[in-house]
Every structure is written in structure tokens, then in C-alpha cells.
Design an enzyme around this catalytic site. Structure first.
Site, PDB file in Angstrom:
ATOM      1  N   TYR A  20       0.935  -4.653  -0.411  1.00 26.79           N
ATOM      2  CA  TYR A  20       0.129  -4.808   0.817  1.00 26.79           C
ATOM      3  C   TYR A  20       0.966  -5.055   2.065  1.00 26.79           C
ATOM      4  CZ  TYR A  20      -0.983  -9.767  -0.711  1.00 26.79           C
ATOM      5  OH  TYR A  20      -0.989 -11.055  -1.145  1.00 26.79           O
ATOM      6  N   GLU A  21       0.271  -4.948   3.230  1.00 31.11           N
ATOM      7  CA  GLU A  21       0.920  -4.892   4.550  1.00 31.11           C
ATOM      8  C   GLU A  21       1.802  -3.640   4.684  1.00 31.11           C
ATOM      9  OE1 GLU A  21      -0.239  -6.961   6.536  1.00 31.11           O
ATOM     10  OE2 GLU A  21      -0.762  -8.743   5.421  1.00 31.11           O
ATOM     11  N   GLY A  22       1.379  -2.556   4.061  1.00 32.68           N
ATOM     12  CA  GLY A  22       2.184  -1.325   4.048  1.00 32.68           C
ATOM     13  C   GLY A  22       3.136  -1.386   2.862  1.00 32.68           C
TER      14      GLY A  22
END
Length: 602
Positions: free
Chosen positions: A409-411
């Protein structure tokens, strides 16, 4: 604002400018207020989260919500929120520190906390109108309401701007009607404020909206069942469906088509906070592993006496120490940049947005490095526990499962690797970071005859700092040649960008570890920093190996003939020590200290 601060490095400039150890912030620089905050957060974690780990693992979603309410009552959800909206209005370093020490009890609470304070509250604080902020932020800051962030869709993950959810203006012009589906929405099960991204008509970019959700009056919103996940089991994760859901026009966030920008900037902050959220987890895993290794006897000896175990403990501690050094270095740069912008007349909103955006490269670097370190740390933690590590009775297996999401997550880390180099190249094109002249200078140096003088390395870290300088030349040599060869098409060469990114990451991390240690040696004396010196040297040694491998892979994949031979010779020259460290001795120094203290103690 002092003149020194006026001259702080811009994002990405660490690569082409030397940083003095006096100019980096370290955890040893925490103010009295920050240390009090740290103790308060640790106490909350030890009281509310850690004793309840078994309940979190059994998917007790109500417990997650209850713990979030308690965190709100104590002010922990509003650390970053300005006082005008019910928050504590503390600086960026304090928000990092809160995130760091509150996140290690369980990934379930850590995810709920991160999703609420970061992507749930922050977009309204940074992009909302005054009315929107007055209406929503105080309740979010105090934990009276919780936030969720609806961006990801079944067909739109890494490509966030490709979402299919639509927003259509009603005939009376008073509402937008939202239709579509979102997935992997953290906190969906108990959130009452949703930030929803949807596309208006054929707009190129998505738009953000603030949606009030009341389960007694669902307004076309339905929630899917709770997802069954590998880790973070008690964090509420659901699909959210919108069927003619009405949102008042005044609830548009920022401007039409501004959603993609909101999403990207929210992710920048999310990335560095995610690095922070992985730090205390490593400290605790290491402490548990050291405890166990000291107690567990095989062949009538504590396993902590064995070299194979010492090696693991030393590497785990080294990565944790360097990750912490780099995270707080960048956090203070962001805080200083925000202060400079505010002193120049920017609003708090503008200052914070631009301050974080300035260091987007560092945020991506930290996200990748620290999320991978925490996974390796948990993995080695299981290994040190042996068979017991695989059992649910010990904390390791849950730690390992929870750590796994951090690389997604967060890219994803793949996206963040590509972004870090891509953003650096863009900054160079804009003239914000001068890559071209240093890269040309490296090219000329390769053509020249190397110096055979023996430098004076008598001062602490003299050779290590010279090596950091040479590693920066490796990056400039490889990336410079790749840019020359591929120009604007460089972004299609993802494997090359990944190799360049691995070099970039190791430079920033290794330099941060050395600068922190050098600063502390100067003020606390060399004797007090013996193990930290060993960790800084060990990390650099490992970084040189990684950089050599990735540099070689890049060079042999895009250069041929004489150019290839010359660059390989340059690589060899730039990665060579005059005096190699005794790696085993470094690891033993670190492990002996951990063993004696029976915990992570740096």
C-alpha cells in the site's frame, strides 16, 4: 528563519551536494515535548494494544474501533491537525514520531490509525475550504468520527486515475450523483466520513468529494463483507458500492479534476508515514528475538552465542537503526521546508503541501527501504525462534503477516522505485536539481587517469564518506548514460530504472546512517557510539555490494563495446575500498551489545 535553514537541501539534492552531519536531524535531537509525546504513545501501545494482540488476530473489529476512540480522546489522532480545528498542531517530526511508536502493537490498529489520520483526515485539512474544515476536521481529530479514503477500484490500483466511478450533477444543480464501486477500503466498516474519488463526465482527471455516511440512512451506499486477509486481520477492509449516492455540490474537495493531485500528494505523506510505522515494529521484533535467543539453549549454550544468530541480529539492528536515521532526517527537512514557506507568507495548507511535495523522492525511497527491512526483520525473527516462530503462540508469525502489506500500500514498491528515479529526472529537467553537470564531470573523470595517492583516512568515517561520494558517481554515471541513450523514453525501461533506483535508495540510507552516527560521536564521544559506528560501517558495506550488482546489471544491459568496458572500470573504481572493514567483527560488536542489553537498545 535562520540563514542555515534557508540553505537546506531541496528534495533529491542529497545526490549532488554534500550534507554535513550538523545539518541532519536525528532521534537524539528530540525536544522534551517530543520525548514526552513518545512516552505517552508508547504507554498507550503497551496498555491498549499489545495485551490485546490475540483479540486483534481473531478479527475483533470492534476492538480496533474502540482503540481508535481512545487514541482520539488522548489527542493522538489530531497531532498533525492545526489547533484551530481541534488538533494539537504539532510539527511534522512529532507526527512521524506518533505514527512510529503507535504502530508496533499490531498492524490492524496501525492500518486503522494510518488510514484515518493520513488519507482520511489530511486531504480535508490540506485541500478543504474553511467551511469543510470547520465541519469535518474537529470530529475527525478527536475520534468522534472516523475517515476512510475511497480511491482504489477493481480495475484501478496503481493506475489510480483510471477509475470508473462517476459523478453527475443533478438537474437542480445542488448535488452530484455518484455511481461505482471501490475496493480495499480501510476503516470502511466504521467510518462516517468517506473521501470518494469519481470522474465527472469525460474529465481527464478524477475529482474528490467528501461524503457523510450514516448506516441508518445509507443514501445508496452499501458495504461489502469484511475481507479475509493474510495479515492486518482486525483492520476493517471492505468494498464500498455507490448507487445514485447524493453528495452536496459544496462537498467537492478542491476543484473539479483536482482529485488526482490530491491522491498523489496524500500518498507522498502516506509513504514517509508508512516508513515511520515500520520502525518500532522492527525494534520490538529485534527485542523479542534477542530475548528468545538469550533464553533458548541448544548444545548447552544460549543460541545468542552462535555466530549464525549473531549475524542475523546484527543485520536486523543495523537496518532498523539506518531506517530510523533516514526517516527522521527527511521528516525534519519537510518540517523545515514547511516553516520556511509559512515564514514567506504561505498558508499552513500551502506550506504543508509544498513542503512534503518537495521531498517526494525521499518519501518514496523511505517507503521502499523501510517496508522491505521490516519484512526481512520479521522473517529473520521467525527463523531465530525456529519452530516456535511458526506458531501463533509467539508474536513473530503475526508480525510477519502484518508486515507483508507494507510493500503494497501507498503505491507498490515497484511503482515507488520507478517514481523515485522518474521524479529525480523531472526535477533535473526543471533545473531544481543539477544532475547534468555532475554527470558530465563523472564522464570526464572516467576518461582521466585515476589518482594513486593514498589519502589520509585517520579521521573517523573519512573513507566511508569518500565512498558515499563515489557511490553518488556510480548513480550519475549509470543514470546519466541511460538518460543520454533513451531520453524521454527512459520510463519504458523499467528494469533499468529499478536498478538505478536500488542504487539511489542505498546511497540515501547509507549516508543517513553515517551522518547520524558522526553527529552523535561529535557530541557524545566515540566510546558511547561504538556499536552505532559498527552499524554505519556494516550498512555501507552491504550498500556497496547492492550498488555494485545493480550498477553492473544496468551497464551490461544498455552499454556495449568500449563504452561498456569503460563504465565497468568506473564501477570497479567507484566501489572499491582502500581498507575493507572486518564484517564479522562489526556484526559481533553489534550483536554483543544487543545480547548484553537483552533488547534493541540504540
Amino acid at each position: 528563519m535562520s540563514e542555515l535553514n534557508k540553505d537546506i537541501l531541496r528534495g533529491g539534492q542529497f545526490l549532488v551536494k554534500e550534507t554535513k552531519c550538523e545539518d541532519v536531524f536525528t532521534p537524539e535531537d528530540f525536544s522534551e515535548e517530543q520525548n514526552m509525546m513518545k512516552e505517552a504513545v508508547k504507554e498507550f501501545n503497551d496498555r491498549e494494544i499489545i495485551p490485546n494482540r490475540p483479540r486483534f488476530e481473531k478479527k475483533d473489529y470492534a476492538l480496533t474501533e474502540e482503540a481508535m476512540r481512545k487514541a482520539g480522546e488522548l489527542g493522538f489522532l489530531g497531532v498533525a491537525v492545526p489547533e484551530a480545528y481541534g488538533g494539537l498542531g504539532m510539527g511534522f517530526v512529532s507526527t512521524m514520531l506518533t505514527c512510529d511508536y503507535i504502530s508496533s502493537g499490531t498492524g490492524s490498529f496501525s492500518t486503522a490509525f494510518g488510514a484515518h489520520t493520513g488519507i482520511g483526515t489530511m486531504p480535508i485539512t490540506l485541500y478543504g475550504t474553511e467551511e469543510q474544515k470547520q465541519k469535518y476536521v474537529p470530529a475527525l481529530a478527536m475520534g468522534e468520527k472516523f475517515g476512510a479514503y475511497c480511491l482504489t477500484e477493481p480495475g484501478a490500483g496503481s493506475d489510480a486515475n483510471s477509475g470508473k466511478t462517476t459523478a453527475e450533477l443533478t438537474e437542480d444543480g445542488k448535488h452530484y450523483k455518484i455511481n461505482g464501486q471501490k475496493m480495499w477500503i480501510s476503516n470502511a466498516g466504521f467510518a462516517e466520513v468517506f473521501i470518494v474519488f469519481a470522474r465527472i463526465g469525460d474529465d481527464k482527471n478524477i475529482t474528490g468529494f467528501i461524503l457523510d455516511y450514516d448506516k441508518n440512512n445509507p443514501n445508496g451506499v452499501t458495504l461489502g463483507e469484511e475481507e479475509h486477509k493474510l495479515g492486518i486481520r482486525a483492520s476493517s477492509t471492505r468494498q464500498v458500492f455507490f448507487n445514485d449516492t447524493l453528495v452536496p455540490v459544496e462537498n467537492m474537495l478542491s476543484v473539479r479534476g483536482g482529485g488526482f493531485k490530491i491522491a498523489m500528494n496524500a500518498l507522498n505523506v502516506g509513504r514517509i508515514k508508512l516508513a515511520a510505522a515500520c520502525l518500532d515494529s522492527q525494534r520490538r521484533i529485534i527485542s523479542d528475538a534477542v530475548n528468545y535467543a538469550n533464553e533458548r539453549k541448544q548444545f548447552k549454550t544460549s543460541i545468542s552465542e552462535f555466530g549464525a544468530i549473531k549475524m542475523k541480529l546484527a543485520e536486523m539492528a543495523t537496518n532498523a537503526y539506518v531506517g530510523e536515521s533516514a526517516s527522521y532526517r527527511a521528516a525534519k527537512n519537510i518540517e523545515d521546508r514547511i516553516a520556511i514557506r509559512e515564514s514567506e507568507g504561505n498558508t499552513h495548507q500551502e506550506a504543508e503541501l509544498k513542503g512534503v511535495e518537495e521531498y517526494a523522492i525521499e518519501c518514496s525511497i523511505l517507503k521502499v527501504a523501510v517496508s522491505e527491512d521490516v519484512q526481512n526483520c520479521a522473517d529473520e525473527g521467525i527463523q531465530i525462534y525456529g519452530g516456535m516462530g511458526f506458531s501463533e503462540e509467539t508474536p513473530m508469525e503475526a508480525g510477519w503477516r502484518d508486515a507483508r502489506i507494507a510493500r503494497i500500500y501507498e503505491g507498490t514498491n515497484e511503482i515507488n522505485r520507478l517514481l523515485s528515479v522518474g521524479m529525480l529526472v523531472k526535477k533535473a529537467m526543471k533545473g531544481h536539481v543539477d544532475l547534468l553537470n555532475p554527470a558530465m564531470a563523472v564522464g570526464e573523470e572516467l576518461m582521466g587517469i585515476p589518482s594513486f595517492d593514498t589519502p589520509d583516512y585517520s579521521e573517523l568515517f573519512a573513507e566511508e564518506k569518500e565512498i558515499i561520494g563515489k557511490l553518488k558517481k556510480v548513480f550519475l554515471m549509470v543514470a546519466g548514460a541511460a538518460i543520454q541513450k533513451f531520453g524521454t523514453e527512459l520510463e519504458q525501461h523499467q528494469q533499468l530504472l529499478t536498478a538505478a533506483s536500488n542504487i539511489l535508495i542505498e546511497i540515501y540510507m547509507a549516508e543517513s546512517g553515517i551522518l547520524r552516527t558522526e553527529k552523535n560521536v561529535k557530541r557524545f564521544g566515540e566510546d558511547s557510539q561504538k556499536e552505532q559506528i559498527a552499524m554505519a560501517k556494516l550498512y555501507l558495506y552491504n550498500a556497496v555490494e547492492i550498488i555494485t550488482k545493480n550498477g553492473r546489471e544496468g551497464i551490461v544491459s544498455f552499454a556495449e563495446g568500449d563504452e561498456q568496458r569503460m563504465m565497468l572500470m568506473g564501477l570497479k573504481r567507484f566501489t572499491k575500498y582502500a581498507n575493507y572493514p572486518n564484517v564479522v567483527a562489526l556484526r559481533n560488536t553489534i550483536a554483543e551489545k544487543l545480547k548484553a542489553e537483552n533488547k534493541y537498545c540504540f
